[in-house]
Design a protein around this motif. Structure first.
Motif, PDB file in Angstrom:
ATOM      1  N   GLN A   1       4.974   3.144  -8.386  1.00 12.89           N
ATOM      2  CA  GLN A   1       4.206   1.916  -8.601  1.00 12.89           C
ATOM      3  C   GLN A   1       3.912   1.209  -7.283  1.00 12.89           C
ATOM      4  O   GLN A   1       2.802   0.737  -7.051  1.00 12.89           O
ATOM      5  CB  GLN A   1       4.946   0.983  -9.554  1.00 12.89           C
TER       6      GLN A   1
ATOM      7  N   ARG B   1      -8.538  11.138 -12.843  1.00 17.05           N
ATOM      8  CA  ARG B   1      -7.113  11.025 -12.520  1.00 17.05           C
ATOM      9  C   ARG B   1      -6.792  11.846 -11.279  1.00 17.05           C
ATOM     10  O   ARG B   1      -7.349  12.914 -11.066  1.00 17.05           O
ATOM     11  CB  ARG B   1      -6.270  11.546 -13.674  1.00 17.05           C
TER      12      ARG B   1
ATOM     13  N   VAL C   1      -4.693   1.581  -5.880  1.00 22.44           N
ATOM     14  CA  VAL C   1      -5.096   2.389  -7.029  1.00 22.44           C
ATOM     15  C   VAL C   1      -4.218   1.984  -8.204  1.00 22.44           C
ATOM     16  O   VAL C   1      -3.210   1.293  -8.027  1.00 22.44           O
ATOM     17  CB  VAL C   1      -4.967   3.907  -6.748  1.00 22.44           C
ATOM     18  N   SER C   2      -4.575   2.406  -9.394  1.00 24.09           N
ATOM     19  CA  SER C   2      -3.821   2.039 -10.594  1.00 24.09           C
ATOM     20  C   SER C   2      -2.887   3.166 -11.006  1.00 24.09           C
ATOM     21  O   SER C   2      -3.313   4.304 -11.176  1.00 24.09           O
ATOM     22  CB  SER C   2      -4.784   1.735 -11.744  1.00 24.09           C
ATOM     23  N   PHE C   3      -1.630   2.828 -11.174  1.00 28.45           N
ATOM     24  CA  PHE C   3      -0.613   3.770 -11.622  1.00 28.45           C
ATOM     25  C   PHE C   3      -0.773   3.996 -13.118  1.00 28.45           C
ATOM     26  O   PHE C   3      -0.848   3.051 -13.887  1.00 28.45           O
ATOM     27  CB  PHE C   3       0.772   3.196 -11.314  1.00 28.45           C
TER      28      PHE C   3
ATOM     29  N   CYS D   1       1.236   3.143  -5.329  1.00 29.61           N
ATOM     30  CA  CYS D   1      -0.089   2.931  -5.918  1.00 29.61           C
ATOM     31  C   CYS D   1      -0.620   1.539  -5.578  1.00 29.61           C
ATOM     32  O   CYS D   1      -1.797   1.379  -5.264  1.00 29.61           O
ATOM     33  CB  CYS D   1      -0.032   3.118  -7.428  1.00 29.61           C
ATOM     34  N   GLU D   2       0.252   0.564  -5.611  1.00 33.69           N
ATOM     35  CA  GLU D   2      -0.160  -0.793  -5.265  1.00 33.69           C
ATOM     36  C   GLU D   2      -0.597  -0.867  -3.805  1.00 33.69           C
ATOM     37  O   GLU D   2      -1.607  -1.487  -3.480  1.00 33.69           O
ATOM     38  CB  GLU D   2       0.996  -1.759  -5.522  1.00 33.69           C
TER      39      GLU D   2
ATOM     40  N   PHE E   1      -2.545   8.704 -11.064  1.00 33.97           N
ATOM     41  CA  PHE E   1      -3.129   7.408 -10.777  1.00 33.97           C
ATOM     42  C   PHE E   1      -4.646   7.541 -10.806  1.00 33.97           C
ATOM     43  O   PHE E   1      -5.173   8.649 -10.823  1.00 33.97           O
ATOM     44  CB  PHE E   1      -2.648   6.872  -9.414  1.00 33.97           C
TER      45      PHE E   1
ATOM     46  N   ARG F   1      -8.528   5.440  -9.536  1.00 31.63           N
ATOM     47  CA  ARG F   1      -9.156   4.404  -8.708  1.00 31.63           C
ATOM     48  C   ARG F   1     -10.017   3.484  -9.564  1.00 31.63           C
ATOM     49  O   ARG F   1      -9.849   2.293  -9.592  1.00 31.63           O
ATOM     50  CB  ARG F   1      -9.988   5.076  -7.609  1.00 31.63           C
TER      51      ARG F   1
ATOM     52  N   MET G   1       0.768  11.262  -2.306  1.00 36.65           N
ATOM     53  CA  MET G   1      -0.367  10.988  -3.180  1.00 36.65           C
ATOM     54  C   MET G   1      -1.506  11.884  -2.708  1.00 36.65           C
ATOM     55  O   MET G   1      -1.916  11.817  -1.556  1.00 36.65           O
ATOM     56  CB  MET G   1      -0.749   9.520  -3.113  1.00 36.65           C
TER      57      MET G   1
ATOM     58  N   ARG H   1      -7.845  11.348  -2.697  1.00 35.83           N
ATOM     59  CA  ARG H   1      -8.430  10.396  -3.625  1.00 35.83           C
ATOM     60  C   ARG H   1      -9.612   9.714  -2.958  1.00 35.83           C
ATOM     61  O   ARG H   1      -9.722   9.701  -1.731  1.00 35.83           O
ATOM     62  CB  ARG H   1      -7.398   9.355  -4.058  1.00 35.83           C
TER      63      ARG H   1
END
Length: 101
Positions: free
Chosen positions: A33, A79, A41-43, A36-37, A72, A74, A96, A99
């Motif tokens: 988390q 995904r 990006v969104s977990f 991603c933060e 995750f 965007r 990660m 992306r």
């Protein structure tokens, strides 16, 4: 009563192993988390167990290595994959994949 003692000890050992595994999973989830933060990006609320084994940590001590996968996104259109590697209860690596920026 003495015949019951080995079963109780065995059960206590299994419970301890399970408890430590859940602690490692919780730490891995927090690390995913946070990564991603930081990457904006969104977990996706999933953490998948991938692998377990033995490895040496940065100090050369043997540790249980657990690898978890997560996803995750965007903008919600696609995904992307990431992995967390834990050495014992400590986060060793967060990766990660490629992306969009």
């Amino acid at each position: 009563m003495i015949d019951l003692a080995p079963w109780l000890i065995g059960l206590a050992i299994v419970a301890l192993i399970w408890w430590r595994a859940m602690g490692a999973r919780t730490a891995a989830r927090r690390a995913a988390q946070a990564a991603c933060e930081e990457a904006e990006v969104s977990f996706i609320d999933e953490l998948a167990f991938k692998r377990i084994g033995l490895t040496r940590d940065s100090r050369g001590a043997w540790r249980v290595m657990r690898r978890y996968g997560f996803e995750f996104y965007r903008r919600g259109d696609r995904r992307y994959a990431g992995t967390i590697e834990m050495h014992g209860q400590r986060v060793a690596r967060v990766y990660m994949g490629p992306r969009p920026v």
